[in-house]
Design a protein around this motif. Sequence first.
Motif, short mmCIF file in Angstrom:
data_model
loop_
_atom_site.label_atom_id
_atom_site.label_comp_id
_atom_site.label_asym_id
_atom_site.label_seq_id
_atom_site.Cartn_x
_atom_site.Cartn_y
_atom_site.Cartn_z
N ASP A 178 52.28 37.06 -4.24
CA ASP A 178 52.42 38.51 -4.40
C ASP A 178 53.61 38.98 -3.60
O ASP A 178 53.58 38.99 -2.38
CB ASP A 178 51.15 39.22 -3.92
CG ASP A 178 51.21 40.73 -4.12
OD1 ASP A 178 52.25 41.22 -4.59
OD2 ASP A 178 50.22 41.39 -3.81
N GLU A 179 54.68 39.39 -4.29
CA GLU A 179 55.91 39.79 -3.61
C GLU A 179 55.79 41.12 -2.90
O GLU A 179 56.68 41.53 -2.18
CB GLU A 179 57.08 39.83 -4.60
CG GLU A 179 57.16 41.06 -5.46
CD GLU A 179 56.02 41.18 -6.44
OE1 GLU A 179 55.66 42.30 -6.80
OE2 GLU A 179 55.50 40.13 -6.84
N ARG A 180 54.67 41.82 -3.08
CA ARG A 180 54.51 43.12 -2.44
C ARG A 180 53.70 43.04 -1.15
O ARG A 180 53.24 44.04 -0.63
CB ARG A 180 53.85 44.10 -3.41
CG ARG A 180 54.64 44.33 -4.67
CD ARG A 180 53.99 45.38 -5.54
NE ARG A 180 52.62 45.02 -5.86
CZ ARG A 180 51.76 45.87 -6.42
NH1 ARG A 180 52.11 47.10 -6.67
NH2 ARG A 180 50.54 45.48 -6.70
N SER A 181 53.51 41.83 -0.61
CA SER A 181 52.63 41.66 0.53
C SER A 181 53.32 41.95 1.86
O SER A 181 52.69 41.90 2.90
CB SER A 181 52.07 40.23 0.55
OG SER A 181 53.12 39.29 0.62
N GLY A 182 54.61 42.23 1.87
CA GLY A 182 55.33 42.48 3.10
C GLY A 182 55.41 43.97 3.40
O GLY A 182 54.56 44.76 3.03
N PHE A 183 56.50 44.37 4.09
CA PHE A 183 56.67 45.76 4.48
C PHE A 183 57.07 46.63 3.29
O PHE A 183 56.85 47.83 3.30
CB PHE A 183 57.75 45.88 5.56
CG PHE A 183 57.34 45.24 6.86
CD1 PHE A 183 56.39 45.86 7.67
CD2 PHE A 183 57.87 44.04 7.25
CE1 PHE A 183 56.01 45.29 8.87
CE2 PHE A 183 57.49 43.47 8.46
CZ PHE A 183 56.56 44.08 9.27
N CYS A 184 57.66 46.03 2.28
CA CYS A 184 58.19 46.80 1.15
C CYS A 184 57.23 46.76 -0.02
O CYS A 184 56.70 45.71 -0.36
CB CYS A 184 59.56 46.23 0.73
SG CYS A 184 60.31 47.10 -0.65
N ASN A 185 57.01 47.89 -0.65
CA ASN A 185 56.09 47.96 -1.78
C ASN A 185 56.84 48.04 -3.10
O ASN A 185 56.29 48.41 -4.12
CB ASN A 185 55.17 49.17 -1.63
CG ASN A 185 53.94 49.08 -2.51
OD1 ASN A 185 53.38 48.01 -2.67
ND2 ASN A 185 53.54 50.19 -3.09
N GLU A 186 58.12 47.71 -3.08
CA GLU A 186 58.91 47.75 -4.29
C GLU A 186 58.82 46.40 -4.99
O GLU A 186 58.84 45.35 -4.36
CB GLU A 186 60.37 48.06 -3.96
CG GLU A 186 60.58 49.47 -3.41
CD GLU A 186 62.04 49.75 -3.12
OE1 GLU A 186 62.86 48.84 -3.36
OE2 GLU A 186 62.34 50.86 -2.66
N THR A 187 58.75 46.43 -6.30
CA THR A 187 58.63 45.20 -7.06
C THR A 187 60.00 44.66 -7.43
O THR A 187 61.01 45.36 -7.36
CB THR A 187 57.82 45.45 -8.35
OG1 THR A 187 57.56 44.19 -8.97
CG2 THR A 187 58.57 46.35 -9.31
N THR A 188 60.03 43.41 -7.81
CA THR A 188 61.22 42.81 -8.40
C THR A 188 61.04 42.80 -9.91
O THR A 188 59.93 42.95 -10.42
CB THR A 188 61.43 41.38 -7.88
OG1 THR A 188 60.24 40.61 -8.14
CG2 THR A 188 61.70 41.39 -6.39
N ALA A 189 62.11 42.62 -10.62
CA ALA A 189 62.03 42.67 -12.08
C ALA A 189 63.34 42.20 -12.68
O ALA A 189 64.38 42.16 -12.01
CB ALA A 189 61.75 44.10 -12.54
N LEU A 190 63.30 41.83 -13.97
CA LEU A 190 64.53 41.63 -14.73
C LEU A 190 65.31 42.94 -14.70
O LEU A 190 64.74 44.01 -14.89
CB LEU A 190 64.19 41.25 -16.18
CG LEU A 190 63.47 39.92 -16.40
CD1 LEU A 190 62.99 39.83 -17.85
CD2 LEU A 190 64.37 38.74 -16.06
N GLY A 191 66.59 42.87 -14.44
CA GLY A 191 67.40 44.07 -14.33
C GLY A 191 67.54 44.57 -12.91
O GLY A 191 68.43 45.38 -12.62
N ILE A 192 66.67 44.12 -12.02
CA ILE A 192 66.75 44.48 -10.60
C ILE A 192 67.32 43.31 -9.81
O ILE A 192 68.14 43.49 -8.91
CB ILE A 192 65.37 44.87 -10.05
CG1 ILE A 192 64.80 46.06 -10.84
CG2 ILE A 192 65.44 45.19 -8.56
CD1 ILE A 192 65.64 47.32 -10.74
N VAL A 193 66.85 42.11 -10.11
CA VAL A 193 67.36 40.90 -9.46
C VAL A 193 67.93 39.96 -10.51
O VAL A 193 67.50 39.97 -11.67
CB VAL A 193 66.26 40.18 -8.65
CG1 VAL A 193 65.73 41.07 -7.54
CG2 VAL A 193 65.13 39.73 -9.56
N ARG A 194 68.87 39.16 -10.12
CA ARG A 194 69.48 38.19 -11.02
C ARG A 194 69.31 36.76 -10.54
O ARG A 194 69.69 35.82 -11.22
CB ARG A 194 70.96 38.53 -11.23
CG ARG A 194 71.15 39.81 -12.03
CD ARG A 194 72.57 40.30 -12.04
NE ARG A 194 72.72 41.49 -12.88
CZ ARG A 194 72.35 42.72 -12.50
NH1 ARG A 194 71.85 42.92 -11.30
NH2 ARG A 194 72.50 43.75 -13.32
#
Length: 249
Positions: free
Chosen positions: A143-159
């Motif tokens: 779960d990438e949201r388990s840290g301090f940041c609650n923002e998700t990753t996605a196609l178009g956000i990360v490459r």
Amino acid sequence: MAKKLQSQVQCFGASVRGRLHQHEGRPNEDAWESICSSFGTAIVVSDGMGSKPNACTGARKACKAVQDALRSWSKFNGASPVVLLRLIHILWGLQVLPASEEDSAATCLFAVVLSSGELLVAKLGDGIAAIRETDGKVIVLGDERSGFCNETTALGIVRSTKEWSVITRPSFPPGTAVLLATDGIADDLVSDRVGDFINLLTEEFACMQPALRWRTLCQELRNWSTPKHLDDKTLAILWHQKDDFGSAS
């Protein structure tokens, strides 16, 4: 052997528009797809980021990009999963044109049982991807949201493919199942009950005729038990039915 395995690997899913989008007159920004091809059997789930103007198309094109990438990638024996993920990014970026990638941002979760019997499950962004093994143990991809940041990753956000969570298994034995779901479902699942949820789906819904199963699943998702639920809801199941299980498809 490959044909026998493919006939025993089953999949189904459903997606419904959430109450918020109904109220606002907006379309369902989730998408899902099941794929049965010479390379194997796969499911894909995607959630278009609601703040993006092209979110609906971004989610649909994520499913298409995975399908096209799997068909190309599977032709090259020994190609690594990283190559597949890179190909998904490239194809998705082309398919959302002329819109920008940022305006089309969408999560991407998929699972595939290849004709060789190998299982690959991958996840970029929020939602849940979980494997129920034959002994009942459940493995949930990170779960990438388990840290301090609650923002998700996605196609178009990360490459970068480094943002993906990936699990591979050399086989997909009878009784194994994979659940993919968007955050409209995942956020309401208690972590120690994920296995029970998968069992419910495979035991109660799998034996239904496909059309009835789809209608019943959609009704269940619309009547989701969490009060005031607003999000679009999408899930897909991939499982290897046991020999004594019904022949639903």
